[in-house]
Scaffold this motif. Sequence first.
Motif, short mmCIF file in Angstrom:
data_model
loop_
_atom_site.label_atom_id
_atom_site.label_comp_id
_atom_site.label_asym_id
_atom_site.label_seq_id
_atom_site.Cartn_x
_atom_site.Cartn_y
_atom_site.Cartn_z
N ALA A 1 0.91 -1.29 -0.04
CA ALA A 1 0.03 -0.11 0.19
C ALA A 1 0.81 1.33 0.18
CB ALA A 1 -0.97 0.01 1.02
N ASN A 2 2.03 1.22 0.90
CA ASN A 2 2.81 2.46 0.91
C ASN A 2 3.52 2.79 -0.48
OD1 ASN A 2 4.28 4.59 2.23
ND2 ASN A 2 6.02 3.26 1.84
N GLU A 3 3.86 1.55 -1.23
CA GLU A 3 4.51 1.65 -2.73
C GLU A 3 3.51 2.20 -3.59
OE1 GLU A 3 6.35 -2.14 -3.64
OE2 GLU A 3 7.40 -2.05 -2.29
N GLU A 8 1.68 7.13 -6.55
CA GLU A 8 0.58 8.14 -6.82
C GLU A 8 0.91 9.62 -6.46
OE1 GLU A 8 -3.37 6.81 -5.84
OE2 GLU A 8 -2.97 5.14 -6.88
N SER A 9 2.18 9.67 -5.58
CA SER A 9 2.54 11.05 -5.29
C SER A 9 1.63 11.54 -4.03
CB SER A 9 2.70 12.05 -6.10
OG SER A 9 3.68 11.72 -7.16
N ILE A 13 -1.78 6.96 2.98
CA ILE A 13 -2.29 5.73 2.52
C ILE A 13 -3.79 5.66 2.69
CG2 ILE A 13 -2.22 3.33 2.75
CD1 ILE A 13 0.62 3.37 3.75
N ALA A 14 -4.46 5.80 1.59
CA ALA A 14 -5.84 5.45 1.50
C ALA A 14 -6.38 3.96 1.54
CB ALA A 14 -6.39 6.29 0.43
N ALA A 15 -7.81 3.90 2.00
CA ALA A 15 -8.30 2.66 1.87
C ALA A 15 -8.18 1.93 0.32
CB ALA A 15 -9.75 2.56 2.26
N GLU A 16 -8.04 2.77 -0.49
CA GLU A 16 -7.96 2.24 -1.97
C GLU A 16 -6.64 1.80 -2.15
OE1 GLU A 16 -9.21 5.50 -1.43
OE2 GLU A 16 -11.30 4.93 -1.60
N HIS A 17 -5.55 2.24 -1.58
CA HIS A 17 -4.35 1.70 -1.76
C HIS A 17 -4.07 0.39 -1.01
CE1 HIS A 17 -3.23 6.43 -1.64
NE2 HIS A 17 -3.20 6.03 -3.08
N VAL A 18 -4.81 0.11 0.29
CA VAL A 18 -4.56 -1.19 0.86
C VAL A 18 -5.34 -2.09 -0.02
CG1 VAL A 18 -5.50 -2.32 2.89
CG2 VAL A 18 -4.54 0.02 2.91
N THR A 24 -2.97 -7.25 -5.64
CA THR A 24 -1.55 -7.26 -6.26
C THR A 24 -1.02 -8.27 -5.52
OG1 THR A 24 -1.55 -4.75 -6.75
CG2 THR A 24 0.47 -5.83 -6.82
N LEU A 25 -1.03 -8.55 -4.32
CA LEU A 25 -0.51 -9.46 -3.43
C LEU A 25 -1.12 -10.74 -3.49
CD1 LEU A 25 1.01 -7.40 -0.91
CD2 LEU A 25 2.31 -8.17 -2.75
#
Length: 80
Positions: A1-3, A8-9, A13-18, A24-25
């Motif tokens: 999520a951090n990456e 996205e600059s 970290i938002a829920a969408e990132h998680v 992805t994983l």
Amino acid sequence: ANEICEKESKKTIAAEHVITALQTLGFESYLEEVEEVFKEHKKTQKSTRLENSGMSEEELLRQQELLFEQSRIKFQAQQQ
């Protein structure tokens, strides 16, 4: 999520990132539960903000309309 967040600059970290990271994983089996918890969280946040404002929903709507009108007037003045 951090990456994903960094790509996205974004600084937070938002829920969408998680959710994207889980996909992805290969952790799709967690998605339904994570999305449900996220929906509950958003609902709680919304009601908490309303309660903490000390204003009724009608008062908040009137205030919002006033702010929109003020912004519209400023925008129109800048266009002239």
